[in-house]
Design a protein around this motif. Sequence first.
Motif, PDB file in Angstrom:
ATOM      1  N   THR A  96       8.794  -1.543   8.567  1.00  0.00           N
ATOM      2  CA  THR A  96       9.322  -2.725   7.893  1.00  0.00           C
ATOM      3  C   THR A  96       8.753  -2.802   6.477  1.00  0.00           C
ATOM      4  OG1 THR A  96       9.441  -3.858  10.015  1.00  0.00           O
ATOM      5  CG2 THR A  96       9.517  -5.249   8.056  1.00  0.00           C
ATOM      6  N   PHE A  97       9.582  -3.202   5.523  1.00  0.00           N
ATOM      7  CA  PHE A  97       9.142  -3.357   4.139  1.00  0.00           C
ATOM      8  C   PHE A  97       7.951  -4.303   4.068  1.00  0.00           C
ATOM      9  CE2 PHE A  97       9.196  -5.522   0.029  1.00  0.00           C
ATOM     10  CZ  PHE A  97       9.301  -4.461  -0.847  1.00  0.00           C
ATOM     11  N   ASN A  98       6.909  -3.879   3.387  1.00  0.00           N
ATOM     12  CA  ASN A  98       5.693  -4.679   3.251  1.00  0.00           C
ATOM     13  C   ASN A  98       5.516  -5.025   1.779  1.00  0.00           C
ATOM     14  OD1 ASN A  98       3.083  -5.599   2.929  1.00  0.00           O
ATOM     15  ND2 ASN A  98       2.149  -4.060   4.266  1.00  0.00           N
ATOM     16  N   LYS A  99       5.668  -6.297   1.457  1.00  0.00           N
ATOM     17  CA  LYS A  99       5.662  -6.673   0.044  1.00  0.00           C
ATOM     18  C   LYS A  99       4.282  -6.562  -0.600  1.00  0.00           C
ATOM     19  CE  LYS A  99       5.080 -11.689   0.325  1.00  0.00           C
ATOM     20  NZ  LYS A  99       5.385 -12.943  -0.342  1.00  0.00           N
ATOM     21  N   SER A 100       3.253  -6.395   0.222  1.00  0.00           N
ATOM     22  CA  SER A 100       1.893  -6.376  -0.323  1.00  0.00           C
ATOM     23  C   SER A 100       1.407  -4.992  -0.756  1.00  0.00           C
ATOM     24  CB  SER A 100       0.917  -6.921   0.736  1.00  0.00           C
ATOM     25  OG  SER A 100       1.351  -8.168   1.201  1.00  0.00           O
ATOM     26  N   ILE A 101       2.216  -3.960  -0.552  1.00  0.00           N
ATOM     27  CA  ILE A 101       1.766  -2.605  -0.906  1.00  0.00           C
ATOM     28  C   ILE A 101       2.696  -1.990  -1.956  1.00  0.00           C
ATOM     29  CG2 ILE A 101       0.716  -2.220   1.365  1.00  0.00           C
ATOM     30  CD1 ILE A 101       3.177  -0.553   2.122  1.00  0.00           C
ATOM     31  N   ALA A 102       2.252  -0.853  -2.503  1.00  0.00           N
ATOM     32  CA  ALA A 102       3.078  -0.139  -3.490  1.00  0.00           C
ATOM     33  C   ALA A 102       4.163   0.647  -2.756  1.00  0.00           C
ATOM     34  CB  ALA A 102       2.203   0.809  -4.298  1.00  0.00           C
ATOM     35  N   LEU A 151       6.437   5.895   5.348  1.00  0.00           N
ATOM     36  CA  LEU A 151       5.571   6.624   4.400  1.00  0.00           C
ATOM     37  C   LEU A 151       4.777   5.652   3.533  1.00  0.00           C
ATOM     38  CD1 LEU A 151       5.437   9.853   3.820  1.00  0.00           C
ATOM     39  CD2 LEU A 151       7.316   9.131   5.286  1.00  0.00           C
ATOM     40  N   ASP A 152       5.448   4.649   2.972  1.00  0.00           N
ATOM     41  CA  ASP A 152       4.762   3.676   2.103  1.00  0.00           C
ATOM     42  C   ASP A 152       3.551   3.076   2.821  1.00  0.00           C
ATOM     43  OD1 ASP A 152       6.633   4.022   0.083  1.00  0.00           O
ATOM     44  OD2 ASP A 152       7.683   2.136   0.465  1.00  0.00           O
ATOM     45  N   GLY A 153       3.764   2.673   4.064  1.00  0.00           N
ATOM     46  CA  GLY A 153       2.704   2.020   4.826  1.00  0.00           C
ATOM     47  C   GLY A 153       1.538   2.951   5.100  1.00  0.00           C
ATOM     48  N   LYS A 204      -1.554  11.576   4.044  1.00  0.00           N
ATOM     49  CA  LYS A 204      -1.704  11.993   2.643  1.00  0.00           C
ATOM     50  C   LYS A 204      -0.452  11.597   1.862  1.00  0.00           C
ATOM     51  CE  LYS A 204      -5.428  14.669   3.288  1.00  0.00           C
ATOM     52  NZ  LYS A 204      -6.731  14.368   2.699  1.00  0.00           N
ATOM     53  N   PRO A 205      -0.608  11.272   0.594  1.00  0.00           N
ATOM     54  CA  PRO A 205       0.591  11.084  -0.230  1.00  0.00           C
ATOM     55  C   PRO A 205       1.378  12.394  -0.235  1.00  0.00           C
ATOM     56  CG  PRO A 205      -1.382  10.377  -1.405  1.00  0.00           C
ATOM     57  CD  PRO A 205      -1.842  11.099  -0.174  1.00  0.00           C
ATOM     58  N   MET A 206       2.656  12.326   0.005  1.00  0.00           N
ATOM     59  CA  MET A 206       3.464  13.544   0.065  1.00  0.00           C
ATOM     60  C   MET A 206       4.882  13.263  -0.399  1.00  0.00           C
ATOM     61  SD  MET A 206       4.217  13.928   4.177  1.00  0.00           S
ATOM     62  CE  MET A 206       2.610  13.342   4.746  1.00  0.00           C
TER      63      MET A 206
END
Lengths: 388, 388
Positions: free
Chosen positions: A138-144, A206-208, A216-218
């Motif tokens: 689910t979209f999380n407004k608190s993260i990038a 992935l965002d979460g 890892k960022p990928m």
Amino acid sequence: MKRGKWNSRIVWAFVWGTITVCGTQNSWSQTAISSIYNVPMAEYPKVDEQRRALFRLYAPEAYDVKADICGKKYPMTKDNNGMWTVTTDPLVVGFHYYFFIVDGVQVTDPASDCFYGCGRMASGIEVPESPEEAAYYTFNKSIAHGQVRECQYYSEVEGQVRRCFVYTPAEYETSPKSKYPVLYLQHGMGEDERGWHEQGHMANILDGQIASGKCKPMIVVMDYGDCGYIHGTKKGETRDEFGASFGNILLRDIIPFVEKTFRVKTDRDHRAMAGLSWGGHQTFQITLTHLDQFAHIGAFSGAILMAPGQNITDVYGGVFSDADKFNKQVHTLFLGQGTEEGMGCDRMSQSLKEAGINHVYYASPGTHHEWLTWRRCLNEFLPLLFKQ
Amino acid sequence: MKRGKWNSRIVWAFVWGTITVCGTQNSWSQTAISSIYNVPMAEYPKVDEQRRALFRLYAPEAYDVKADICGKKYPMTKDNNGMWTVTTDPLVVGFHYYFFIVDGVQVTDPASDCFYGCGRMASGIEVPESPEEAAYYTFNKSIAHGQVRECQYYSEVEGQVRRCFVYTPAEYETSPKSKYPVLYLQHGMGEDERGWHEQGHMANILDGQIASGKCKPMIVVMDYGDCGYIHGTKKGETRDEFGASFGNILLRDIIPFVEKTFRVKTDRDHRAMAGLSWGGHQTFQITLTHLDQFAHIGAFSGAILMAPGQNITDVYGGVFSDADKFNKQVHTLFLGQGTEEGMGCDRMSQSLKEAGINHVYYASPGTHHEWLTWRRCLNEFLPLLFKQ
């Protein structure tokens, strides 16, 4: 996520928790919520607190209308105004393709957005989990947030333009010198390159995980696996040939395009491939015959195709016959499926175990051969990648 | 462009040029080509050399099937196997939404991809122009390509997540310090944020113009204009209120999100807005009341809404009443429409001319209120932007 309704609807849905306690059979029409995939202003379809779908179609001149969902056809009832309605049985949580059958013709619901599945555009409905269960996709407004980029490139193999979707993590924008590992992520039979981000909500997953440091960022690349139609419809094609052209396109066109266009690491330790269902089969087919190029492998509800009497150590040129060698080469081998679907990944896992092949097996509780299984598989798979 | 069929099909189509000379009425089935928007392995619908669409639907149990395209309903004929077919009249070139009507129910064609139009998902077919005419919106393998990025952001105005698409030019990847002007580009009534890149092929248009130096490299933002349903269906909404919430969302959420996320120039001289049909009306509504924020304005088949007896110098707070002031402030004012649609942009242009307002008026030859008009309008509009 369509037009931003995902987040609020999921939360709204779980006012149910309270209402149901004192509710009755007759009260669902007050508490059922519109599906998150409805087109703007469409009230129906809805899902009620018992996870039943409520369908509606205006068809005054039709003589027989059914709703077709989760392998069952529900006859609908026509009222005096020409409106056909039905409430389904309680459904499994997650995303389901569905259709109406109008006088024998399988059609989409005009009130639903469409998704490429079943070899054609299909209607879609989400039977929501609890906000806690659904949080990871689910979209999380608190993260990038990363982005899903639609790219066109010219395929030398096919002699024409193709399209792929590429997820880039949020930090790709702000760290212009960093290079990233790449996961090539494939859809299943009858689907296409849109599946993972539209039905799978992969960007939210992935965002979460990236925000929390769980993976890892990928970069994630989603292309069309040439298996977007139902098996057997390509003239003269055998089962072995189905989607077989994709390996060549991936190795000769897609990977070079991605490595030329994005800031990515290009060694095998930083290249993964995974897929769902037939895409899982393709993943095994391609990676296990090109272990010089891939070190991380995932198959979600996807099968190793074995002939009767064939042993696990016989397949893919005997790649599983030397466990020590395999275990040194392959850093991640992941198999997963839903407990309700019986795609044989559990037996395959057992065979691999007996052959001494290191791998992770995941069983998604209570889910079928559908997107919620694959969201969960992706969620389990990502943290295993690119650890060295 | 879907699954890369665009380029080759367009070229293939024009083998017709030769075939037609010696062809007969009976030869079309050999020369008609499958629509570029067909799902994988679907042969029909096709378009023949006379620009007629050939539709087909298997519906053995239906009693009445029609094809519904370009404002006309064509009765289809059933053969002994339950296959319904029809060949339409010659159609206008370009993209057309279409449906089948099965026993009175408007449905999509299972053989076609779907596009959000008409307030619901619709089937789409492209009646191709010549390769020369279509070149500006066709993928060109010899040039660099931008990307269309799907972004999710949290809207404070709506209190929920929203989605927008952002085109970034090819050089955005390779010039990490450059900043770019921005065009906010809106769809029409009954459509959504997918329209411009799916039906409009805007990425190909931008790629081509940027590569040839015809327009400046720029970023293009496409969001949902809150007018994606057919007028009047939102409860109690008046015509003036239709889509009116979008201005607030654009100014308070979208522009800040874009300027925070992308490397863009943030002054009014480098900010443009354009839209088609109702999106053109929204563009006028928003920009002409916020000229401190926009210096470039385009309306494609979109109208200034004027009450009977109202003068051009009365609208939008009298913004057109001081021509000198307006001409100094607004660097680009563009109006365009198809010659066959009669949206009144020609009369509006005449009024603006009489009021001394500098602007460009473009008439797209032989096209209707459809996407080929808007591709052409965009193609004419882009070179005018960001010249100072």
